[in-house]
Design a protein around this motif. Structure first.
Motif, PDB file in Angstrom:
ATOM      1  N   GLU A  46       0.822  -1.200   0.000  1.00 38.73           N
ATOM      2  CA  GLU A  46       0.000   0.000   0.000  1.00 38.73           C
ATOM      3  C   GLU A  46       0.862   1.258   0.000  1.00 38.73           C
ATOM      4  N   LEU A  47       1.885   1.221   0.789  1.00 41.51           N
ATOM      5  CA  LEU A  47       2.753   2.395   0.824  1.00 41.51           C
ATOM      6  C   LEU A  47       3.525   2.550  -0.474  1.00 41.51           C
ATOM      7  N   HIS A  48       3.920   1.445  -1.037  1.00 45.57           N
ATOM      8  CA  HIS A  48       4.647   1.549  -2.290  1.00 45.57           C
ATOM      9  C   HIS A  48       3.762   2.113  -3.380  1.00 45.57           C
ATOM     10  N   SER A  49       2.516   1.800  -3.292  1.00 53.39           N
ATOM     11  CA  SER A  49       1.616   2.352  -4.300  1.00 53.39           C
ATOM     12  C   SER A  49       1.541   3.866  -4.193  1.00 53.39           C
ATOM     13  N   LYS A  50       1.847   4.351  -3.044  1.00 50.00           N
ATOM     14  CA  LYS A  50       1.777   5.802  -2.850  1.00 50.00           C
ATOM     15  C   LYS A  50       3.135   6.462  -2.954  1.00 50.00           C
TER      16      LYS A  50
ATOM     17  N   LYS B 236      -1.640   3.294  -8.405  1.00 54.34           N
ATOM     18  CA  LYS B 236      -0.462   2.603  -8.878  1.00 54.34           C
ATOM     19  C   LYS B 236       0.703   3.560  -8.956  1.00 54.34           C
ATOM     20  N   SER B 237       1.788   3.102  -8.431  1.00 56.46           N
ATOM     21  CA  SER B 237       2.994   3.850  -8.659  1.00 56.46           C
ATOM     22  C   SER B 237       3.300   3.790 -10.133  1.00 56.46           C
TER      23      SER B 237
ATOM     24  N   HIS C 162      -0.850   9.284 -13.403  1.00 60.28           N
ATOM     25  CA  HIS C 162      -0.577  10.308 -12.400  1.00 60.28           C
ATOM     26  C   HIS C 162       0.266   9.734 -11.292  1.00 60.28           C
ATOM     27  N   ARG C 163       0.788  10.591 -10.560  1.00 62.97           N
ATOM     28  CA  ARG C 163       1.541  10.160  -9.411  1.00 62.97           C
ATOM     29  C   ARG C 163       0.876  10.707  -8.169  1.00 62.97           C
ATOM     30  N   VAL C 164       0.738   9.855  -7.214  1.00 60.09           N
ATOM     31  CA  VAL C 164       0.138  10.300  -5.974  1.00 60.09           C
ATOM     32  C   VAL C 164       1.177  11.063  -5.187  1.00 60.09           C
ATOM     33  N   THR C 165       0.848  12.236  -4.868  1.00 60.84           N
ATOM     34  CA  THR C 165       1.840  13.102  -4.241  1.00 60.84           C
ATOM     35  C   THR C 165       1.801  12.974  -2.745  1.00 60.84           C
TER      36      THR C 165
ATOM     37  N   SER D  93      -3.358  13.532   1.247  1.00 66.46           N
ATOM     38  CA  SER D  93      -2.421  12.427   1.147  1.00 66.46           C
ATOM     39  C   SER D  93      -2.053  11.901   2.514  1.00 66.46           C
ATOM     40  N   ILE D  94      -1.838  12.826   3.397  1.00 60.37           N
ATOM     41  CA  ILE D  94      -1.516  12.408   4.744  1.00 60.37           C
ATOM     42  C   ILE D  94      -2.621  11.543   5.301  1.00 60.37           C
ATOM     43  N   LEU D  95      -3.803  12.009   5.100  1.00 62.10           N
ATOM     44  CA  LEU D  95      -4.921  11.281   5.659  1.00 62.10           C
ATOM     45  C   LEU D  95      -5.086   9.935   5.012  1.00 62.10           C
ATOM     46  N   ASP D  96      -4.646   9.878   3.786  1.00 60.81           N
ATOM     47  CA  ASP D  96      -4.704   8.583   3.138  1.00 60.81           C
ATOM     48  C   ASP D  96      -3.829   7.584   3.854  1.00 60.81           C
ATOM     49  N   LEU D  97      -2.826   8.106   4.438  1.00 57.99           N
ATOM     50  CA  LEU D  97      -1.853   7.210   5.027  1.00 57.99           C
ATOM     51  C   LEU D  97      -2.096   6.941   6.491  1.00 57.99           C
ATOM     52  N   ILE D  98      -2.797   7.797   7.123  1.00 58.57           N
ATOM     53  CA  ILE D  98      -2.941   7.660   8.557  1.00 58.57           C
ATOM     54  C   ILE D  98      -4.268   7.040   8.911  1.00 58.57           C
ATOM     55  N   PRO D  99      -4.197   5.972   9.615  1.00 58.44           N
ATOM     56  CA  PRO D  99      -5.455   5.483  10.168  1.00 58.44           C
ATOM     57  C   PRO D  99      -5.826   6.370  11.328  1.00 58.44           C
TER      58      PRO D  99
END
Length: 391
Positions: free
Chosen positions: A76-80, A125-126, A175-178, A326-332
């Motif tokens: 998941e993190l690699h995708s981002k 996707k990265s 696109h790239r997820v920033t 983006s941050i929120l995407d990563l933080i539970p």
DNA sequence: AAATCTCTCAACCGCATGTAA
DNA sequence: TTTACATGCGGTTGAGAGATT
């Protein structure tokens, strides 16, 4: 096995070399790696010493296969983030960037050859899963469009294999997820949100006075859920021996692992602080369907660890909104130290104080409460304060 | 059983970045 | 401001182990 360049040794480390390095770090702390060669009989360059310490000698390294949960996090993190191994590994306590990198380059890469996608549905996707994300493009500030694909379902993670869908490899989104901007990098203590100089922290920790806590730091019992048992064997030059070295070097010392910190609790705080700062005075809007929210779904024991990074605090403010997203995407919304981190024992990962309690601080969330977790599960959106355990 | 292939992982290398003089 | 040094990161390589033929 002496190499050139000042007769510095190269190649695999011996147990004796490991012992020297561990002893040196115990006395002087981390950092100033070039001084190791000057002040000891170790004929290794500073970079080699640092690498050896970071990847094999430092306490509380996890060895063994990645757990399904860890694999999920990596993917998941690699995708981002792309090939930001250090950042990814920062989310995996006890894991090194090298491990993550190797994992990705082998197991996951193999899946591509098998015609299996690297990323589950719903994950952005990265651009190139086998290389670093492309440099920021004019489109890089755009969030990924809402996907109509089924969301990645962590509940399907009965095995590492099941994590991946059987769909043919997806076309990588252009696109790239920033998101490689704000979260990771430097460890943060639970006591302070300010970035901590690792060397200073290291020094601090070496003088820490809490034998009981220290014991829990180095106690191998239950520390590796992956099954790599503690095997004191001086004949082993690698991992097992490293652990023996720890035992011997730190068991009765006032030593505290500078790496484990507060079981990452402070990291969440830092993240939230940063997110809050970024989002202050700005309307927060959350994508109703956001794969990032899947984090907390898979298990009540799941954990996601974020770390602050000074450089990222200096991101241009113009990108605040997307950064925040983006941050929120990563933080539970609620981070909890998983059992595999604690070894099933609250104390085994050895936070020096009771600061782990900060992990259970949903009130920290600066984000709006939308509804109950149960309801949010049904609608595909979740709040930060009400985490679904399992939908 | 031997040869070959594949995989894993530790380690090295080069580059980028940070910092102090 | 420049320079040198230290550190961190990501890519790559090579040895060893295991699997396959």
């Amino acid at each position: 096995m002496s190499g050139g360049g000042g007769d510095l040794k190269k190649g695999p480390w011996s147990a004796a070399e490991d012992a020297i390095l561990v002893e040196y770090v115990k006395k002087h702390g981390e950092g100033n790696w070039n001084a190791v060669q000057r002040n000891t009989s170790l004929m290794r360059c500073g970079k080699s010493c640092r690498l050896r310490w970071a990847n094999h000698l430092r306490p509380n390294l996890k060895k063994g296969a990645f757990t399904p949960e860890e694999e999920r996090i990596i993917v998941e993190l690699h995708s981002k983030l792309g090939n930001k191994w250090a950042r990814i590994s920062a989310h995996l306590p006890g894991r090194t960037d090298n491990e993550v990198k190797n994992y990705w380059n082998t197991r996951v890469k193999r899946r591509l050859r098998q015609g299996l996608p690297l990323y589950p549905h719903g994950l952005p996707k990265s651009p190139n899963p086998l290389s670093s994300p492309s440099p920021p493009s004019p489109l890089s500030h755009l969030k990924p469009p809402p996907t109509s694909l089924p969301l990645f379902d962590p509940l399907s993670l009965s095995s590492p294999t099941s994590f991946f869908s059987l769909h043919p490899p997806s076309v990588l989104s252009p696109h790239r997820v920033t998101t490689e901007n704000s979260l990771l990098g430097q460890s943060v203590s639970a006591q302070s949100l300010a970035p901590i100089d690792p060397f200073h922290l290291s020094t601090m920790c070496f003088n820490f006075e809490s034998p009981s806590a220290i014991q829990t730091q180095i106690e191998p019992k239950g520390y590796d859920p992956c099954g790599s048992a503690f095997v004191p064997n001086s004949e082993l030059p690698s991992n097992q021996f490293c652990q023996k070295i720890y035992k011997e070097a730190f068991d009765d010392q006032n030593f505290m692992n500078p790496y484990i910190g507060p079981s990452n609790s402070g990291l969440l705080d830092a993240l939230l602080q940063e997110a809050h700062a970024r989002g202050e005075n700005k309307k927060f809007k959350r994508e109703s369907v956001d794969f990032g929210l899947q984090w907390e779904n898979s298990s009540s024991e799941n954990s996601y660890v974020g770390v602050n990074k000074k450089e990222e605090q200096e991101e241009e403010m113009s990108s605040t909104n997307e950064d925040l997203s983006s941050i929120l995407d990563l933080i539970p919304p609620l981070v909890r130290v998983p059992n595999w981190c604690n070894g099933g024992d609250e104390a085994s990962m050895g936070q020096s104080s009771a600061n782990n309690t900060s992990l259970d601080m949903p009130q920290l969330s600066p984000f709006p409460v939308v509804g109950s977790a149960e309801e949010d599960c049904k609608t595909g959106s979740f709040t930060w304060d009400h985490l679904p355990r399992i939908c």
